[in-house]
Design a protein around this motif. Sequence first.
Motif, mmCIF file in Angstrom:
data_model
loop_
_atom_site.group_PDB
_atom_site.id
_atom_site.type_symbol
_atom_site.label_atom_id
_atom_site.label_comp_id
_atom_site.label_asym_id
_atom_site.label_seq_id
_atom_site.Cartn_x
_atom_site.Cartn_y
_atom_site.Cartn_z
ATOM 1 N N TYR A 184 -5.565 2.516 -2.741
ATOM 2 C CA TYR A 184 -4.188 2.742 -3.226
ATOM 3 C C TYR A 184 -3.232 1.617 -2.521
ATOM 4 C CZ TYR A 184 0.497 4.818 -3.983
ATOM 5 O OH TYR A 184 1.715 4.852 -4.347
ATOM 6 N N PHE A 185 -2.741 0.503 -2.955
ATOM 7 C CA PHE A 185 -2.049 -0.630 -2.347
ATOM 8 C C PHE A 185 -0.709 -0.228 -2.951
ATOM 9 C CE2 PHE A 185 -6.226 -2.423 -2.630
ATOM 10 C CZ PHE A 185 -6.580 -2.976 -1.434
ATOM 11 N N ARG A 186 0.231 -0.747 -1.889
ATOM 12 C CA ARG A 186 1.739 -0.601 -2.154
ATOM 13 C C ARG A 186 2.245 -2.011 -1.943
ATOM 14 N NH1 ARG A 186 6.308 -0.016 0.989
ATOM 15 N NH2 ARG A 186 8.158 0.559 -0.282
ATOM 16 N N ARG A 187 2.886 -2.775 -2.629
ATOM 17 C CA ARG A 187 3.386 -4.121 -2.540
ATOM 18 C C ARG A 187 4.402 -4.094 -1.333
ATOM 19 N NH1 ARG A 187 4.997 -7.926 -7.350
ATOM 20 N NH2 ARG A 187 6.775 -6.358 -7.754
ATOM 21 N N THR A 188 4.389 -4.830 -0.040
ATOM 22 C CA THR A 188 5.224 -4.841 0.966
ATOM 23 C C THR A 188 6.625 -4.984 0.457
ATOM 24 O OG1 THR A 188 3.410 -5.304 2.315
ATOM 25 C CG2 THR A 188 5.606 -5.481 3.298
ATOM 26 N N TRP A 189 6.788 -6.180 -0.429
ATOM 27 C CA TRP A 189 8.101 -6.494 -0.884
ATOM 28 C C TRP A 189 7.986 -7.755 -2.023
ATOM 29 C CZ3 TRP A 189 11.085 -10.591 -2.166
ATOM 30 C CH2 TRP A 189 12.363 -10.396 -2.611
ATOM 31 N N PRO A 190 8.487 -7.396 -3.110
ATOM 32 C CA PRO A 190 9.439 -6.476 -3.495
ATOM 33 C C PRO A 190 9.013 -5.168 -4.156
ATOM 34 C CG PRO A 190 9.379 -8.023 -5.361
ATOM 35 C CD PRO A 190 8.560 -8.748 -4.044
ATOM 36 N N CYS A 191 9.433 -3.976 -3.441
ATOM 37 C CA CYS A 191 8.911 -2.850 -4.093
ATOM 38 C C CYS A 191 9.762 -2.676 -5.515
ATOM 39 C CB CYS A 191 9.468 -1.675 -3.157
ATOM 40 S SG CYS A 191 8.714 -1.945 -1.654
ATOM 41 N N SER A 192 9.317 -1.494 -6.236
ATOM 42 C CA SER A 192 9.764 -1.689 -7.542
ATOM 43 C C SER A 192 10.227 0.000 -7.880
ATOM 44 C CB SER A 192 8.535 -1.384 -8.640
ATOM 45 O OG SER A 192 7.616 -0.657 -8.013
ATOM 46 N N PRO A 193 11.786 -0.206 -7.756
ATOM 47 C CA PRO A 193 12.561 1.421 -7.686
ATOM 48 C C PRO A 193 12.721 1.236 -9.096
ATOM 49 C CG PRO A 193 14.026 -0.628 -6.995
ATOM 50 C CD PRO A 193 12.738 -1.213 -7.135
ATOM 51 N N LEU A 194 11.894 1.831 -9.789
ATOM 52 C CA LEU A 194 11.896 1.743 -11.377
ATOM 53 C C LEU A 194 12.731 3.131 -11.848
ATOM 54 C CD1 LEU A 194 8.259 1.473 -12.325
ATOM 55 C CD2 LEU A 194 9.808 -0.076 -12.482
ATOM 56 N N PHE A 195 13.029 4.104 -10.912
ATOM 57 C CA PHE A 195 13.824 5.404 -11.669
ATOM 58 C C PHE A 195 15.053 5.538 -10.983
ATOM 59 C CE2 PHE A 195 9.052 6.620 -11.228
ATOM 60 C CZ PHE A 195 8.764 5.970 -12.488
ATOM 61 N N GLU A 196 15.681 4.504 -10.399
ATOM 62 C CA GLU A 196 16.750 4.722 -9.502
ATOM 63 C C GLU A 196 18.215 5.123 -10.539
ATOM 64 O OE1 GLU A 196 17.954 1.038 -7.700
ATOM 65 O OE2 GLU A 196 17.219 1.733 -5.787
ATOM 66 N N ASN A 197 17.969 4.769 -11.674
ATOM 67 C CA ASN A 197 19.227 5.135 -12.628
ATOM 68 C C ASN A 197 18.518 5.947 -13.869
ATOM 69 O OD1 ASN A 197 21.060 3.758 -11.237
ATOM 70 N ND2 ASN A 197 20.326 1.611 -11.792
ATOM 71 N N ASN A 206 2.698 -9.723 -0.431
ATOM 72 C CA ASN A 206 1.808 -8.848 0.429
ATOM 73 C C ASN A 206 1.608 -7.562 0.009
ATOM 74 O OD1 ASN A 206 1.407 -11.242 2.008
ATOM 75 N ND2 ASN A 206 3.001 -10.596 3.185
ATOM 76 N N PHE A 207 0.446 -6.928 0.390
ATOM 77 C CA PHE A 207 0.021 -5.630 0.027
ATOM 78 C C PHE A 207 -0.444 -4.824 1.376
ATOM 79 C CE2 PHE A 207 -0.464 -8.021 -4.059
ATOM 80 C CZ PHE A 207 0.200 -7.218 -5.106
ATOM 81 N N GLU A 208 0.114 -3.615 1.229
ATOM 82 C CA GLU A 208 -0.302 -2.699 2.427
ATOM 83 C C GLU A 208 -1.319 -1.625 1.604
ATOM 84 O OE1 GLU A 208 1.378 0.381 5.484
ATOM 85 O OE2 GLU A 208 2.189 -0.040 3.762
ATOM 86 N N LEU A 209 -2.347 -1.376 2.372
ATOM 87 C CA LEU A 209 -3.430 -0.392 2.168
ATOM 88 C C LEU A 209 -2.811 0.919 2.694
ATOM 89 C CD1 LEU A 209 -6.006 0.606 0.545
ATOM 90 C CD2 LEU A 209 -7.044 0.322 3.086
ATOM 91 N N ILE A 210 -2.575 1.801 1.531
ATOM 92 C CA ILE A 210 -1.638 3.191 1.873
ATOM 93 C C ILE A 210 -2.893 4.183 2.152
ATOM 94 C CG2 ILE A 210 -0.481 5.093 1.207
ATOM 95 C CD1 ILE A 210 1.322 3.199 -0.346
ATOM 96 N N GLY A 211 -3.846 4.076 1.428
ATOM 97 C CA GLY A 211 -4.945 4.751 1.754
ATOM 98 C C GLY A 211 -6.150 4.718 0.394
ATOM 99 N N PHE A 212 -7.007 5.535 0.271
ATOM 100 C CA PHE A 212 -7.957 5.810 -0.918
ATOM 101 C C PHE A 212 -7.772 6.965 -1.448
ATOM 102 C CE2 PHE A 212 -9.774 3.034 2.336
ATOM 103 C CZ PHE A 212 -10.090 1.993 1.685
ATOM 104 N N PHE A 213 -7.733 7.020 -2.764
ATOM 105 C CA PHE A 213 -7.604 8.220 -3.594
ATOM 106 C C PHE A 213 -9.081 8.517 -4.148
ATOM 107 C CE2 PHE A 213 -3.061 7.398 -4.515
ATOM 108 C CZ PHE A 213 -2.622 8.632 -4.225
ATOM 109 N N VAL A 214 -9.315 10.002 -4.167
ATOM 110 C CA VAL A 214 -10.666 10.244 -4.348
ATOM 111 C C VAL A 214 -10.683 10.781 -5.790
ATOM 112 C CG1 VAL A 214 -12.559 11.728 -3.917
ATOM 113 C CG2 VAL A 214 -11.173 10.764 -2.087
ATOM 114 N N CYS A 215 -11.086 10.270 -6.721
ATOM 115 C CA CYS A 215 -11.134 10.734 -8.459
ATOM 116 C C CYS A 215 -12.378 11.084 -8.792
ATOM 117 C CB CYS A 215 -10.936 9.417 -9.077
ATOM 118 S SG CYS A 215 -9.543 8.240 -8.216
ATOM 119 N N SER A 216 -12.212 12.206 -9.232
ATOM 120 C CA SER A 216 -13.205 13.065 -9.844
ATOM 121 C C SER A 216 -13.008 13.317 -11.466
ATOM 122 C CB SER A 216 -13.372 14.595 -9.323
ATOM 123 O OG SER A 216 -14.493 15.155 -9.921
ATOM 124 N N SER A 217 -14.045 12.957 -12.483
ATOM 125 C CA SER A 217 -13.836 12.838 -13.585
ATOM 126 C C SER A 217 -14.340 14.438 -14.262
ATOM 127 C CB SER A 217 -14.420 11.531 -14.185
ATOM 128 O OG SER A 217 -15.872 11.773 -14.216
#
Length: 418
Positions: free
Chosen positions: A387-400, A71-82
Amino acid sequence: MSCSARLKTNLGMTSALSTHEVLNSNDAMCEILILLPPETIYKLILVSKRWLEIIASPCFRHTYLAKWKPNFELIGFFVCSSMYLGRRIDGTRRPRAEPSLPLLSTSSIGDEIESSGILKKLGYYIDSADGLLLCGRHPKAYYLWDPSTQKQQQLPRPRVHFEELCMSLISEDSPDQGFSYKVVRAECVAFPVNSTKVKVETFSSKTSTWSYSELICLEPLSLSPWTPGRVIKGVVYWHARGGKIAIYDSNSEEKRIDVIKLPKTYDYDEQVLGETDDGSLQYGWSNKSVMEVWKLEKVGNVLEWNLLFKVNFKAMWKMNQAVATRFSTWTKETQLLALFNQKSDLVYIRCDTQIFIYHTETKRVEVVQYQGRKSTLVWDFNKVVPYFRRTWPCSPLFENNAMMIDTPQCNASSAGSN
């Protein structure tokens, strides 16, 4: 821990375990937990340290996602300017009053991210994958930010300079090694137009280094700079000049890049890429009157575009007169904004500063409530990406990871499910 489908004794016979034995068997707990839906499973990590270890293990995650779609939660929308990406010394400068990474928040976690101040430190939006955010300032500094741990990591400086480029973030999840990621930079060269080579540089979190390679195409190819691509199962899809899509499989040892012509493309049309619920590429476009969404499918050994739906905006608003009257959409231009993540029956559309969800099955339109300085945005010169975030499982990439940097905390646990 084993995630076997059945529990067996040493003699190979199915074992009738007592309640006490089940609760103390990792295999038995794995079988029970894998039956629970995503909105329940991620809460159970608070029960005990042992349950946390079971649920957070790469083996369980991999087995769980084979049964349940994330499942994915919509956190918001990023506004991108090139306008400011890869800016020359004499180029356009961003006004101090204009944020480099505006977020139109649609959730409580989005509000907390915005108020934490972290977005002011990350530079400009580049890409995201499962909530992991890739930002930076071309061509020297790139950052990964993980909403699960509120940590950021600065990547080593790339070794090859590209004047213009496109970039993509690839997240990976292995049952043995857990989460990892790759960042791919591809050079965009307008001339010579007859070039059949694409220079790429790839950063891997497994090696913590950049590697350079040249991809070979069977026909002349020129990628479109500063345009967001799409990553599906390690395959990167980039926009290319001439109404084409470039396809690069980052997992293949064969250094090649394929090309397919888009079904329809016109100058000044809105064009977006997405992923269907079965893992195929979606392509959507719109002009002032209609929008179309196509799906890329493999028929035999040939890739073909198939039309999923076509919508006439005037007819759409006639069927949703209450919404149209409330937001005065009759006198304003409507356009396709973005595609949902792994869903084919919902799309985001925009009319003036309002964002809506269009349901293709019911043909109904609903407004998306968001927080942000919409009045200060020049919508026609910015790309708005969900900008979506997976509800679970999340990805704690930088823990260690020794390279991680503390950032202001925000309560990621407040995210709910779709």
